[in-house]
Design an enzyme around this catalytic site. Structure first.
Site, PDB file in Angstrom:
ATOM      1  N   LYS A 107     -16.806 -17.875 -63.191  1.00 25.27           N
ATOM      2  CA  LYS A 107     -16.145 -18.945 -63.044  1.00 25.27           C
ATOM      3  C   LYS A 107     -14.539 -18.187 -62.464  1.00 25.27           C
ATOM      4  CE  LYS A 107     -18.240 -22.235 -65.932  1.00 25.27           C
ATOM      5  NZ  LYS A 107     -19.432 -21.529 -66.276  1.00 25.27           N
TER       6      LYS A 107
HETATM    7  C1  PLP Z   1     -20.628 -22.237 -66.117  1.00 23.65           C
HETATM    8  C2  PLP Z   1     -21.838 -21.337 -66.286  1.00 23.65           C
HETATM    9  C3  PLP Z   1     -23.040 -21.391 -65.430  1.00 23.65           C
HETATM   10  C4  PLP Z   1     -23.457 -23.034 -65.034  1.00 23.65           C
HETATM   11  O1  PLP Z   1     -22.700 -23.182 -63.962  1.00 23.65           O
HETATM   12  P1  PLP Z   1     -22.703 -24.634 -63.461  1.00 23.65           P
HETATM   13  O2  PLP Z   1     -21.877 -24.472 -62.144  1.00 23.65           O
HETATM   14  O3  PLP Z   1     -22.221 -25.464 -64.414  1.00 23.65           O
HETATM   15  O4  PLP Z   1     -24.116 -25.255 -62.994  1.00 23.65           O
HETATM   16  C5  PLP Z   1     -24.123 -20.426 -65.745  1.00 23.65           C
HETATM   17  N1  PLP Z   1     -23.837 -19.482 -66.412  1.00 23.65           N
HETATM   18  C6  PLP Z   1     -22.738 -19.075 -66.887  1.00 23.65           C
HETATM   19  C7  PLP Z   1     -22.401 -17.673 -67.504  1.00 23.65           C
HETATM   20  C8  PLP Z   1     -21.463 -20.044 -66.885  1.00 23.65           C
HETATM   21  O5  PLP Z   1     -20.473 -19.653 -67.204  1.00 23.65           O
END
Ligand code: PLP
Length: 430
Positions: A107
């Site tokens: 993220k």
């Molecule tokens: C947020 C997250 C996801 C999922 O991503 P989305 O865009 O919500 O589908 C997968 N793995 C990790 C480690 C995350 O932090």
């Protein structure tokens, strides 16, 4: 580029307005009016481009006139200034490692891009922008790190006391500058409830200009497309890859889908889900039913009602057959996730985190049906962030990366408050 609300009851807005608002007033999600088509020459030259050039070229049509090109180029440069290596795990499967950013979270890219955009927009704003965010761990640290030192923006993070890991807490509470951590004596749901109430509080809204750093924000969602271009840039297969995406709120996979619709060659997408399988059931039966989220070891994907599902529908004009031709989905439970971590470590000498393990296992299932194809999965978290599960599965401790060693030396600084809205209100109004 203009954005409409998926609920179709709000006015269309430009990128700037969509970013500042986050969610549309009718509670819909903003969606671009057209999906831009990539220049063929750009795709041909992908391998010779820098990461910044790729990011700039991909995002420019979505930003339109909202940010001057030279400024946007700088924002892109800052957003992607770390590695996104594609690592071969087996003959048929590679891992795109998205955890080399400052908080070791995938993220980071969305948070860095959004924070610089908001900082840019607030330059022409007389009023300082306050980003108010509740976190159960990872999102907060990526957002806080992304906004650190951005002028004209103040960040207030609420987190539940004693309910985030030590490293996560240090990531939230040791930054200083424009970042304030409110340590709430309560749960994550309390934090989220308090934040929601602040957004509807007239007195607070009159005094300060607030926005959320929610994952549905277009400035967090759209830059996730970059990963798929970086994957293709490093891809050595003759044919386009199958791409497996560990999915929770479906923002990441939906960014990949929009990249594919705009012309990026991807053979097929695999939505890798844990026991929260609303989307798997949807593809099986054509009907979507929201679920109550259940807790798993890949907890960033514990989402029963994925907020970006509506964007997937919108992208394909609600055409179920079309959606099925682009995406397959698999459910991987915790036992299979642990087995995958253990097996891949032993056989292939590669360390997966639980989210990446779901991605790997789902891709493997897909390739068993289509043995002539090859693919990659997105490894969305560093294994050290889930050290307990990973070391239990492999029997070996996870080495702590240097960036994490360093933060362990810092001293926590937070403001402790009760789980009552009054206390948050007092803090915001003071
Ligand atoms: C947020 C997250 C996801 C999922 O991503 P989305 O865009 O919500 O589908 C997968 N793995 C990790 C480690 C995350 O932090």
């Amino acid at each position: 580029m203009r954005y409409y609300s998926t609920n179709k009851q709000s006015d269309k807005v430009d990128f700037r307005e969509a970013t500042i608002r986050g969610q549309a007033p009718d509670k819909g999600l903003y969606f671009p009016e057209q999906v831009p088509q990539l220049d063929k020459g750009f795709l041909k030259q992908l391998k010779s481009k820098t990461k910044t050039e790729i990011a700039f070229e991909v995002i420019r049509p979505y930003v339109g006139d909202s940010i001057a090109e030279a400024d946007l180029f700088q924002i892109c440069e800052h957003t992607v200034n770390f590695d996104f290596p594609l690592v071969k795990v087996t003959d048929a499967i590679s891992s795109l490692e998205l955890y080399h950013g400052p908080t070791l979270a995938f993220k980071d890219v969305g948070a860095r891009f959004m924070s610089r955009c908001l900082g840019h927009f607030s330059k022409n704003n007389k009023r300082e922008i306050t980003v108010l965010v509740a976190t159960s761990g990872d999102t907060g640290s990526a957002v806080a790190n992304g906004f650190l030192g951005v002028e004209g923006v103040k960040v207030v993070i609420l987190y539940p006391s004693g309910k985030v890991s030590k490293i996560q807490e240090l990531q939230l509470t040791t930054l200083g500058q424009n970042i304030t951590a409110l340590e709430v004596d309560g749960t994550f749901d309390d934090c989220q409830q308090m934040v929601k109430q602040a957004f509807t509080d007239a007195a607070v809204n009159e005094k300060i200009f607030m926005t959320s750093a929610n994952s549905i924000n277009v400035a967090r969602w759209l830059p996730q497309q970059f990963y798929y271009f970086f994957a293709l840039q490093q891809w050595k297969g003759e044919e386009a890859p199958v791409i497996s995406v560990p999915s929770g709120n479906f923002g990441n996979i939906c960014a990949g889908l929009i990249a594919a619709v705009s012309g990026l060659p991807v053979k097929h997408f695999v939505a890798a889900c844990n026991s929260n399988d609303a989307f798997v059931k949807y593809l099986e039966g054509g009907k979507f039913a929201a679920q109550q989220a259940v807790a798993t070891i890949s907890n960033a994907m514990d989402v029963g009602n994925p907020s970006n599902f509506v964007r997937v529908l919108e992208l394909f004009n609600h055409d179920f057959e079309k959606i099925k031709s682009f995406i397959s989905a698999f459910r991987i439970d915790d036992a299979e996730t642990r087995n995958t971590i253990a097996r891949v470590f032993k056989q292939d000498n590669y360390l997966l985190d639980p989210h990446g393990a779901v991605g790997f296992a789902a891709l493997k299932k897909y390739l068993e049906r289509y043995p002539s194809e090859k693919g990659l999965f997105l490894e969305t978290a560093h294994p050290v962030k889930f050290e307990n599960v990973v070391s239990e599965s492999t029997g070996v401790a996870v080495p702590i990366p240097a960036a994490m060693q360093e933060i362990l030396q810092h001293k926590k600084s937070s403001i402790r408050i009760k789980a009552s809205y009054e206390e948050l209100q007092n803090y915001l109004l003071k």
